[in-house]
Design a protein around this motif. Structure first.
Motif, PDB file in Angstrom:
ATOM      1  N   ARG A  33       0.869  -1.173   0.000  1.00 33.31           N
ATOM      2  CA  ARG A  33       0.000   0.000   0.000  1.00 33.31           C
ATOM      3  C   ARG A  33       0.909   1.228   0.000  1.00 33.31           C
ATOM      4  O   ARG A  33       1.431   1.619   1.044  1.00 33.31           O
ATOM      5  CB  ARG A  33      -0.841  -0.029   1.291  1.00 33.31           C
ATOM      6  N   GLN A  37       1.625   3.959   6.687  1.00 35.58           N
ATOM      7  CA  GLN A  37       0.777   4.317   7.839  1.00 35.58           C
ATOM      8  C   GLN A  37       0.195   5.721   7.766  1.00 35.58           C
ATOM      9  O   GLN A  37      -0.845   5.986   8.356  1.00 35.58           O
ATOM     10  CB  GLN A  37       1.589   4.245   9.134  1.00 35.58           C
ATOM     11  N   ALA A  79       5.507  -8.681  -0.467  1.00 35.37           N
ATOM     12  CA  ALA A  79       6.715  -9.514  -0.476  1.00 35.37           C
ATOM     13  C   ALA A  79       6.538 -10.648   0.523  1.00 35.37           C
ATOM     14  O   ALA A  79       6.056 -10.443   1.633  1.00 35.37           O
ATOM     15  CB  ALA A  79       7.931  -8.674  -0.105  1.00 35.37           C
TER      16      ALA A  79
END
Ligand code: FAD
Length: 307
Positions: A33, A37, A79
């Motif tokens: 993403r 955060q 990953a």
């Protein structure tokens, strides 16, 4: 292969990408993403030179800055493992793909451990907070609770006591677990109440913001309620490094061990940001360490035979 392959697209990965690409070397970023955060917060007020911004805006600016340098961004890919293969380091994705780098920078960040009670998700950023350095000033003159009596919880309570009206520290066990020196400091503060053997059962709100918290007294089983404006959850920050266990050196908390240049225990593999042993997990610190890891990787490339 990439000259520098970066795993993680938060502030650390983005800074590493800009610094690597500015050396004119082939740079790629793979991220679950992109943004990290900061996508989960609204107000950011402590990134020097930007007095105030919003998380999603900050994340979009990170991406735009990285894209200006022609960096390959492989977004929405996770990953799964890392392995050395001859001259290269390979990153295996959960999609089955394999990316190769002459050097790799790991910047997979961390996540706050949650209490998992009703109200926590609903009132996240509406009174439920995880970072006293980030959100403490928003509760000036108000009543807050800190959940967690380890070092981070007690540090947070001491920090907040200087800003807010009153702090209630809530610990599940029958005693605090923080270092004695921190406990002594906490006990010396007049606007702090400590409640032990307390299991938080719910965070209450009025639909738009936090109004209180309920907990079970584990000795009497009585259900009790506190009126509050904010709840800081301080029960741990978990590094996103589960996928690296057994591959390179991690601390007992699962943080990637690095030296002053961001080098890990594996040749050609560097790390930066919240996933590492570097203390104080903040945007500006992650970004600075991302830059440092990229310069460390560049240094490695010009000195080694892989380039
Ligand atoms: P992250 O931002 O966590 O980024 C990690 C990246 O790695 C993401 O792109 C993620 O998708 C990716 N990733 C993870 N695992 C994998 C995998 N296996 N494969 C591929 N990609 C992976 N800090 C401040 O300085 N000021 C604030 O006001 C502030 N407010 C905050 C508010 C909230 C609600 C939260 C949660 C944090 C806040 N922080 C704040 C902390 C700050 O966001 C972090 O310190 C910073 O984002 C860390 O950057 P990072 O790049 O190390 O990691």
């Amino acid at each position: 292969p990439y000259d520098v392959l970066i795993v993680g697209g938060g502030p650390a990965g983005a800074a590493a990408a800009v610094y690597a690409a500015r050396k004119g070397i082939r740079t790629g970023v793979v991220a679950e993403r992109f943004g990290g955060q900061v996508l989960d917060t609204m107000a950011i007020e402590n990134y020097i030179s930007i007095p105030e911004t919003e998380g999603p805006k900050f994340a979009a600016a990170l991406e735009q800055h990285v894209k200006e340098y022609g960096v390959d961004i492989v977004n929405l890919q996770s990953a799964e493992s890392l392995r050395a293969n001859g001259r290269y380091t390979e990153v295996v994705l959960s999609s089955g793909g394999v990316l190769r780098g002459k050097s790799v920078i790991l910047s997979t960040g961390a996540r706050w451990r949650e209490v998992n009670v009703p109200g926590e998700q609903q009132y996240r950023n509406k009174g439920v907070a995880y970072c006293p350095h980030c959100d403490g000033p928003l509760f000036k003159g108000k009543d807050v609770a800190v959940i967690g009596g380890g070092n981070s919880g007690v540090e947070a309570a001491i920090d907040l006591a200087g800003l807010v009206k009153h702090v209630t520290l809530i610990e599940f066990a029958d005693a605090l677990r923080a270092d004695a020196v921190l406990q002594r400091k906490l006990l010396s503060l007049e606007n702090v109440t400590i409640i032990t053997s307390a299991q938080t059962t719910e965070i209450h709100g009025d639909g738009s913001k936090v109004t209180g918290l309920s907990y079970k007294d584990r000795k009497s089983d009585a259900l009790l309620r506190l009126d509050l404006d904010g709840v800081f959850v301080q029960i741990g920050l978990v590094p996103n490094t589960e996928w690296l266990k057994g591959t390179l050196a991690l601390s007992r908390h699962g943080e990637i061990e690095i030296d002053a240049k961001g080098q890990t225990s594996m040749a050609g593999v560097f790390a930066a940001g919240d996933c590492t042993t570097v203390p104080y997990k903040q945007i500006i610190i992650s970004a600075g360490d991302g830059a440092k890891a990229a310069l460390g990787a560049f240094d490695y490339l010009i000195r080694s035979s892989v380039s």
